[in-house]
Design a protein around this motif. Structure first.
Motif: not given
Length: 250
Positions: A161-172, A219-226
């Protein structure tokens, strides 16, 4: 260039995946920027990358005793089954060849212990650095096709199962315009004059006293076993995971 001076990567990862006491496989560690922070939280980190030059820099930059850097020249995750608690792709899944993405994720799933998770950090939308990549071919250039393929691959992983998409920003943070050009635009001097002027005008918009600051969506997604999914009935991995006996030398 200083990537992610405010440590948004590790802040976001640890907010959605507890690394404390965990054994972590980092896929696509590059020069070790995120590896360094993973090592501060995890019990052990095995960091792999196909680029030997990047690995040499990573070993120098991250001398932590709980980190081991290993080459992954053919893209195969070469470890015994159930070796890790977390497999994390750090901006790397979209670089896997399209015909190997599904295989890579299936292999990652096979390396996890019960309760293990796959964390996928990928480029997102928006940001001045992203615009520079898409407009001027900076760095790895326009990554949208690879990003879209990575999302499809995640959602196509059987029994996960693909968890919610977490959106964030990084700087350079770049010392100045020339720092950006030297690190992200090889061959700049051979480009047409109009192109060179446009790049410099673009960068001038983001000049601050410290240098040039650009940002990029992530973006980050956490995948967990169903747990309700019976993999032996619906999906057979059919993978042979080769054993790496020297993962952690004595």
């Amino acid at each position: 260039m200083l990537q992610d001076p405010t440590d948004e990567y590790i802040r976001t990862i640890t907010a959605h995946c507890d690394l404390t006491g965990k054994e972590v496989l980092e896929v696509g560690c590059g020069t070790g920027r995120i590896t360094r922070d993973l090592a501060r939280h995890a019990l052990r980190v095995v960091a792999v990358d196909p680029d030997e030059a990047a690995l040499a820099k990573a070993r120098s930059a991250v001398p932590a005793p709980n980190v081991r850097f290993l080459p992954m020249p053919d893209g195969i995750l070469d470890f015994p089954p159930a070796s890790f608690d977390v497999v994390i792709y750090t901006l790397s899944l979209h670089h896997v060849p399209l015909d190997r993405m599904n295989e890579s994720l299936r292999a990652a799933a096979g390396l996890l212990r019960d309760g293990g998770v796959i964390v996928v950090v990928e480029p997102g939308d928006g940001g001045s650095f992203t615009e520079a990549k898409e407009r001027f071919g900076a760095g790895s250039g326009d990554e949208r096709p690879g990003r879209e393929a990575a999302i499809r691959a995640m959602h196509g992983l059987c029994g996960w199962i693909v968890g919610e998409t977490i959106i964030f920003k990084v700087q350079f943070l770049f010392a100045d315009e020339d720092d950006f050009i030297a690190t992200k635009l090889p061959g700049f001097g051979q480009k047409p004059e109009d192109y060179r002027r446009e790049v410099r005008e673009f960068l001038a918009r983001y000049r601050v006293p410290e240098g040039v600051v650009l940002d990029a969506g992530r973006r980050v997604n956490v995948l967990r076993r169903d747990v309700a999914y019976s993999s032996h009935k619906h999906c057979k991995f059919g993978l042979t995971l080769r054993v790496c006996n020297d993962m952690f030398p004595p």
